[in-house]
Design a protein around this motif. Structure first.
Motif, PDB file in Angstrom:
ATOM      1  N   ALA A  99      68.041  20.902  36.601  1.00 24.06           N
ATOM      2  CA  ALA A  99      68.662  20.253  37.762  1.00 24.06           C
ATOM      3  C   ALA A  99      68.083  20.807  39.060  1.00 24.06           C
ATOM      4  CB  ALA A  99      70.171  20.456  37.711  1.00 24.06           C
ATOM      5  N   ALA A 105      65.922  18.597  41.675  1.00 27.22           N
ATOM      6  CA  ALA A 105      66.410  18.511  43.048  1.00 27.22           C
ATOM      7  C   ALA A 105      65.365  19.005  44.046  1.00 27.22           C
ATOM      8  CB  ALA A 105      67.704  19.304  43.196  1.00 27.22           C
ATOM      9  N   SER A 106      64.680  20.082  43.728  1.00 29.89           N
ATOM     10  CA  SER A 106      63.663  20.605  44.646  1.00 29.89           C
ATOM     11  C   SER A 106      62.453  19.665  44.715  1.00 29.89           C
ATOM     12  CB  SER A 106      63.239  22.021  44.253  1.00 29.89           C
ATOM     13  OG  SER A 106      62.616  22.008  42.987  1.00 29.89           O
ATOM     14  N   TYR A 160      62.537  16.362  44.236  1.00 33.26           N
ATOM     15  CA  TYR A 160      62.998  15.209  44.988  1.00 33.26           C
ATOM     16  C   TYR A 160      63.069  15.544  46.482  1.00 33.26           C
ATOM     17  CZ  TYR A 160      65.971  11.480  46.740  1.00 33.26           C
ATOM     18  OH  TYR A 160      66.469  10.438  47.468  1.00 33.26           O
TER      19      TYR A 160
END
Length: 171
Positions: free
Chosen positions: A13, A17-18, A20
């Protein structure tokens, strides 16, 4: 065992997230930034040396040697599909050949400003717009045909003299 699965999901996750966030930031940086207008100014282009034969009474009497530089808007030059140097050389050669005057073995005085203005007008007409801003004369000279032969003969004689001096006698 459950701790390892939770840690693995958490790492995935955070990685997603990083990635994106980095992609969103990079894309947003280009979109948010307004393009600055390209203001490069004038560009100076040196034209290859032009050698124009001066013909009088059906014979070559000498040569006019001209070095030219022209200025043009750099943005306009980048948009052109053909290099304007070729047109400057052609029109300068024609102008000197047709309107250049040599009297008694010397280049006679004529209005260089008018000559460069005519070359500029012809080149801009060929390029369909005001591309060339100004044509500058870096140097213009006249060389008599007899002077060229004298220099060539002197160089040949000096090279022959060096060849004889360089030869080593055999014993």
């Amino acid at each position: 065992m459950i701790k390892f699965v939770v840690i693995g999901v958490w790492v995935c996750a955070v990685t997603l997230a990083s990635s994106y966030g980095a992609a969103y930031w990079a894309a947003g940086a280009n979109l948010g930034k307004a393009e600055d207008p390209y203001l490069p100014g004038l560009e100076y282009k040196r034209v290859p040396t032009i050698t124009v034969p001066m013909i009088m009474d059906g014979q070559v009497k000498g040569y006019v040697i001209a070095k030219l530089v022209f200025t043009a808007d750099a943005g306009t030059l980048k948009k052109l599909s053909v290099d304007p140097v070729v047109f400057v050389v052609n029109d300068a050669f024609s102008e000197i050949y047709n309107n250049g005057r040599v009297e008694s073995g010397k280049i006679s005085k004529y209005n260089l400003k008018d000559m460069t203005d005519r070359v500029k007008e012809k080149v801009n007409a060929r390029l369909n717009g005001p591309v060339i801003q100004e044509i500058l004369i870096d140097g213009i000279n006249y060389v008599d045909k007899n002077d060229i032969r004298t220099v060539a003969n002197q160089q040949q004689q000096s090279s022959k003299g060096q060849d004889k001096g360089d030869a080593k006698p055999s014993h």
